[in-house]
Design an enzyme around this catalytic site. Structure first.
Site, PDB file in Angstrom:
ATOM      1  N   LYS A   1       0.859  -1.184   0.000  1.00  0.00           N
ATOM      2  CA  LYS A   1       0.000   0.000   0.000  1.00  0.00           C
ATOM      3  C   LYS A   1       0.894   1.233   0.000  1.00  0.00           C
ATOM      4  CE  LYS A   1      -3.452  -2.373   2.889  1.00  0.00           C
ATOM      5  NZ  LYS A   1      -4.159  -2.333   4.199  1.00  0.00           N
ATOM      6  N   HIS A   2       0.309   2.379  -0.313  1.00  0.00           N
ATOM      7  CA  HIS A   2       1.090   3.613  -0.298  1.00  0.00           C
ATOM      8  C   HIS A   2       1.463   3.982   1.130  1.00  0.00           C
ATOM      9  CE1 HIS A   2       0.615   4.350  -4.547  1.00  0.00           C
ATOM     10  NE2 HIS A   2      -0.703   4.279  -4.455  1.00  0.00           N
ATOM     11  N   GLU A   3       2.647   4.549   1.273  1.00  0.00           N
ATOM     12  CA  GLU A   3       3.095   5.012   2.583  1.00  0.00           C
ATOM     13  C   GLU A   3       2.140   6.078   3.092  1.00  0.00           C
ATOM     14  OE1 GLU A   3       4.399   4.705   5.643  1.00  0.00           O
ATOM     15  OE2 GLU A   3       6.232   4.036   4.648  1.00  0.00           O
TER      16      GLU A   3
ATOM     17  N   ASP B   1       4.616   2.839  -3.964  1.00  0.00           N
ATOM     18  CA  ASP B   1       5.002   4.211  -4.287  1.00  0.00           C
ATOM     19  C   ASP B   1       5.963   4.290  -5.458  1.00  0.00           C
ATOM     20  OD1 ASP B   1       3.507   5.272  -2.150  1.00  0.00           O
ATOM     21  OD2 ASP B   1       5.120   4.820  -0.748  1.00  0.00           O
TER      22      ASP B   1
ATOM     23  N   SER C   1      -2.612   8.857   1.278  1.00  0.00           N
ATOM     24  CA  SER C   1      -1.947   7.912   2.157  1.00  0.00           C
ATOM     25  C   SER C   1      -1.105   8.696   3.135  1.00  0.00           C
ATOM     26  CB  SER C   1      -1.151   6.924   1.332  1.00  0.00           C
ATOM     27  OG  SER C   1      -0.698   7.455   0.135  1.00  0.00           O
TER      28      SER C   1
END
Length: 609
Positions: free
Chosen positions: A273-275, A284, A460
């Site tokens: 998942k995105h930071e 990312d 995010s």
């Protein structure tokens, strides 16, 4: 290849069986009783019953308070949230001294990152103890709070593991082994196909009449071109295909495959998942890599069109049309609210993925077209080592001006209720000092120009010039890839101070900070260097299977967005709180798009805009 596809499908089914097996997702010591042999449904149901209550990426924490009144307040802070406020979790009542019964409270705690737990007295807010611990998924823990002295001035907090957590990363290991098995089988099959008797037998089984005709004719053993078609057209097509830099299509396809996988959920693992704010995860990397390879391809494609006699006005019209189509597709087709309700301007996301690609393509391609020259100038003749840089000094100046504008807006623009130059997440970050200041100047400009409902609602919280000027000069190309990757890495190290949070300009995907661009650019040059060496220089790898989606990138991207919620890309899960089931579904969907792109490639169907 049909046999290989069938084998891949069979192994994918085996992958599903392995990943969703109850034994892989239940805590240690919770297998079936010795001597019993429940059926598949009974085993799955029993595993579900034995698993502790809760959700994915959570553990159960029981707090036992043996202290007398007034009670305790339990709060927590995630290790991924820099300088964040503690979040209240539960009130723990005091013990009942007469009955010698401790006060208890149970809460679900996050297991994705280490947590810092803090226990305070509910009166006076005196801090009693603080514990840092990384809980395991579906684990069962107890936190026992008791006094070491009679006046309760000295308190001990002991964390006890009641039931061990599961290893939620085992499905990734099994998936890796399965795909490595597929790769090994394909490699062995390819080696066997180089043996003439084996190849002739396979061709005879696939197409016995045609193969017999070729074998019995004066042509002798059939080769791959003759066995498919005796037409001269395929030969010219394959020749043209070999002239492409397969490494570029492979790089694009690899970026796209990872993008599809993380968009589908990435098995619900946090690193897919995105930071949340500063930092970098696998998710990312993919969009900047896609933009990177798009810019690389622009230099090559425009040079080719001009070399074949197209006028600059004709090329400009094509650039404008392609940019318009990308933006239109992003607004109308790939709309995040499309599946929720009819398309509405009220909450339409304007700066989507395709919209950004379209706008970026317009700017970069227009710059490339504007400053492209047919003949070499004096500078590149005098400095041949810099011939991929000096002729394009106007583009460098333009890009530097854009960077200066970004820096001035970011660090000098006054933003209401925010300190000047603020790059933080707002909300509970920075100890809650700036709750309405998410993103600083960048967030303020987005909300001012686009409106709150038209931006992303869930933050995010030139390689082309090198390959163009040094065509077929492999050492020159690879040395420049190395130099640019080192240069980008040095800039990133300076901007970030080699720190996630303490740098001048931290790596931040939400803000597309300069350090984020240089860091992902550094990784992109390194990855392209490796792929270029393996695919185009040594030809040790054909680029498969990533080469195929790279040849049909727009179709695969739009297709995976449009059909995301349709079978066979998605189905109802037996256990939606299982990483294994999510990983199986997401890998299956991604693999299907790779197979679709392969079939389109075999039929020579390419959707170009």
């Amino acid at each position: 290849m049909a046999a290989a596809a069938g084998l891949a499908a069979a192994v994918a089914a085996a992958l599903g069986a392995l990943l969703m097996a109850p034994a892989l997702t239940e805590p240690p010591g919770h297998g079936s009783p010795e001597g019993s042999a429940p059926g598949p449904r009974a085993g799955a149901a029993a595993a579900a019953e034995r698993r502790p209550p809760g959700r994915m990426d959570q553990a159960l924490l029981l707090v036992r308070n043996e202290l007398p009144a007034p009670g305790l307040r339990l709060a927590a802070r995630s290790g991924s949230c820099h300088q964040c406020l503690y979040q209240f979790l539960a009130f723990v009542p005091p013990s009942n001294g007469s009955l010698k019964k401790p006060g208890t409270a149970s809460v679900m705690v996050d297991t994705q990152h280490p947590l810092t737990l803090m226990l305070n007295s509910s009166v006076g807010d005196r801090e009693l103890c603080k514990i840092q611990y990384h809980f395991g998924e579906f684990g069962n823990y107890s936190l026992v709070v008791k006094a070491l002295t009679a006046n309760t001035e000295t308190v001990s907090c002991d964390l006890i593991i009641n039931e061990g957590p599961i290893n939620s990363y085992l499905p990734i290991l099994f998936a890796f082994l399965v795909y490595m098995g597929i790769l090994a089988v394909l490699i062995v099959g390819r080696l066997f196909m180089k043996i003439d008797p084996v190849r002739n037998w396979v061709y005879k089984k696939l197409n016995p009449r045609e193969t017999d005709r070729l074998i019995n004719s004066e042509l002798g053993s059939p080769n791959t071109t003759d066995s498919i078609n005796c037409d001269p057209a395929p030969h010219s097509w394959s020749t043209a295909s070999r002239q492409r830099l397969h490494s570029l299509d492979t790089f694009r396809g690899l970026s796209l495959v990872i993008m599809v996988f993380v968009n589908y959920g990435g098995g619900k693992y946090w690193f897919f998942k995105h930071e949340s704010w500063n930092g970098l995860t696998v998710a990312d990397l993919v969009f900047p890599w896609f933009v990177f390879i798009m810019g690389t391809s622009i230099a090559l494609s425009l040079s080719s069109m001009l070399r074949w006699g197209s006028s600059k006005w004709k090329v400009l019209r094509k650039i404008l049309w392609r940019s318009f189509l990308l933006i239109l597709l992003g607004i109308i087709v790939v709309n995040p609210n499309y599946c929720l309700k009819p398309l509405s301007w009220d909450n339409l996301r304007i700066p989507g993925v395709l919209q950004r690609l379209g706008f970026t393509y317009l700017v970069v391609a227009a710059l490339e077209l504007l400053f492209t020259r047919a003949e070499s100038g004096t500078w590149e003749t005098s400095y041949p080592a810099l011939q991929d840089i000096l002729p394009y000094w106007p583009q460098w100046i333009f890009i530097l001006i854009l960077e200066v504008i970004w820096l001035c807006l970011t660090f000098l623009l006054p933003v209401p209720d925010c300190p000047r130059g603020y790059l933080g997440p707002g909300g509970i970050g920075d100890f809650g000092k700036y709750p309405n200041c998410t993103g600083g100047a960048a967030g303020y400009i987005d909300r001012l120009l686009l409106g709150e409902k038209h931006i992303y609602q869930h933050p995010s919280s030139g390689a082309g010039k090198i390959t163009l000027f040094y065509k077929d000069q492999h050492k020159q190309i690879m040395s420049r890839f190395v130099i640019w990757s080192i240069l980008m890495g040095i800039i990133s190290a300076i901007l970030t101070k080699c720190s996630k949070e303490e740098g001048f300009i931290p790596i931040n995907k939400n803000l597309w900070s300069i350090s984020y661009v240089t860091t992902t650019g550094c990784f992109a040059f390194i990855l392209l260097l490796l792929i270029y060496y393996l695919v185009d220089v040594k030809k040790l790898w054909s680029g498969a299977p990533f080469f195929y989606p790279g040849m049909n990138s727009i179709l695969v991207y739009i297709g995976h967005e449009v059909f995301e919620n349709y079978f066979p890309f998605k189905w109802k899960m037996q256990d939606s709180q299982s990483h294994a089931e999510h990983l199986t579904q997401n890998l299956t969907a991604t693999t299907l798009w790779v197979l679709i792109s392969y079939l389109l490639y075999r039929r020579r169907i390419f959707w170009k805009i």
